[in-house]
Design a protein around this motif. Structure first.
Motif, short mmCIF file in Angstrom:
data_model
loop_
_atom_site.label_atom_id
_atom_site.label_comp_id
_atom_site.label_asym_id
_atom_site.label_seq_id
_atom_site.Cartn_x
_atom_site.Cartn_y
_atom_site.Cartn_z
N GLY A 183 0.81 -1.22 0.00
CA GLY A 183 0.00 0.00 0.00
C GLY A 183 0.84 1.26 0.00
O GLY A 183 0.55 2.22 -0.72
N ALA A 215 0.76 3.85 -3.10
CA ALA A 215 0.36 5.23 -2.83
C ALA A 215 1.40 6.21 -3.36
O ALA A 215 1.05 7.23 -3.99
N ASN A 228 -6.28 7.98 -4.93
CA ASN A 228 -5.07 7.40 -4.35
C ASN A 228 -5.44 6.48 -3.19
O ASN A 228 -4.93 5.36 -3.09
N THR A 244 -4.90 2.44 -3.36
CA THR A 244 -4.03 1.87 -2.34
C THR A 244 -4.75 0.75 -1.59
O THR A 244 -4.17 -0.31 -1.33
N TYR A 274 3.20 7.98 0.70
CA TYR A 274 3.48 6.72 1.37
C TYR A 274 3.36 6.86 2.89
O TYR A 274 2.91 5.94 3.56
N ALA A 317 -0.34 6.80 3.62
CA ALA A 317 -0.85 5.44 3.48
C ALA A 317 -0.45 4.58 4.67
O ALA A 317 -1.27 3.81 5.19
#
Length: 162
Positions: free
Chosen positions: A33, A37, A52, A56, A132, A135
């Motif tokens: 994920g 992302a 997004n 994800t 990231y 996420a």
């Protein structure tokens, strides 16, 4: 003292293995994920936070579900074999699948809503350069909710012997 530990692990072996499998599959999904992302944020220059978040989540599930299913089956394959005949007990397999679906249904809805909601909010409040991180933070929050619910539901549907 070690006798108490082994008694505890023996008594709760199924629950421990269940949670271990969730954690292993979840770690793979977690890093997938974060990667997706970040890659998507570089691809989508419009910074669509909802897209997004949804992509994800889909990427995480594409790793999590097969990994968990494999690990769960691997740990429990012997309990689906009828000792007298050596054949697979289809009734027991179906019963466990129904229990697993009931266990995960509520938990996964809560996970999905928490994950997408938190990630969307984090992406909206940041510059979008650290997708990231958003996420990963959203996954951690969603996993906290998920773990409580999945274990509660497993007990409620009597997924384990004890």
């Amino acid at each position: 003292m070690s006798g108490e530990k082994s008694g505890f692990f023996k008594r709760y072996r199924e629950a421990i293995n269940f949670n271990r499998n969730i954690i292993i599959a979840g770690l793979g999904a977690f890093f997938t994920g974060a990667l997706v992302a970040q890659l998507y944020s570089g691809y989508d220059k419009t910074s669509n936070s909802l897209a997004n978040s949804a992509i994800t989540l889909a990427a995480e599930y594409s790793v999590y579900i097969p990994a968990f299913a494999f690990l769960y089956y691997w740990d429990n394959r012997s309990k689906y074999i009828e000792p007298a005949t050596g054949r697979r007990d289809g009734k027991r397999v179906r019963a466990d699948i129904k229990k697993l679906l009931a266990t995960f249904s509520v938990s996964e809805v809560a996970f999905s809503l928490t994950k997408v909601g938190v990630q969307f909010q984090l992406l909206q409040s940041s510059s979008g350069n650290d997708a990231y991180i958003s996420a990963m933070a959203a996954s951690i929050a969603a996993w906290a909710v998920f773990f409580v619910l999945v274990n509660y539901m497993a007990r409620l549907v009597r997924l384990f012997k004890n």
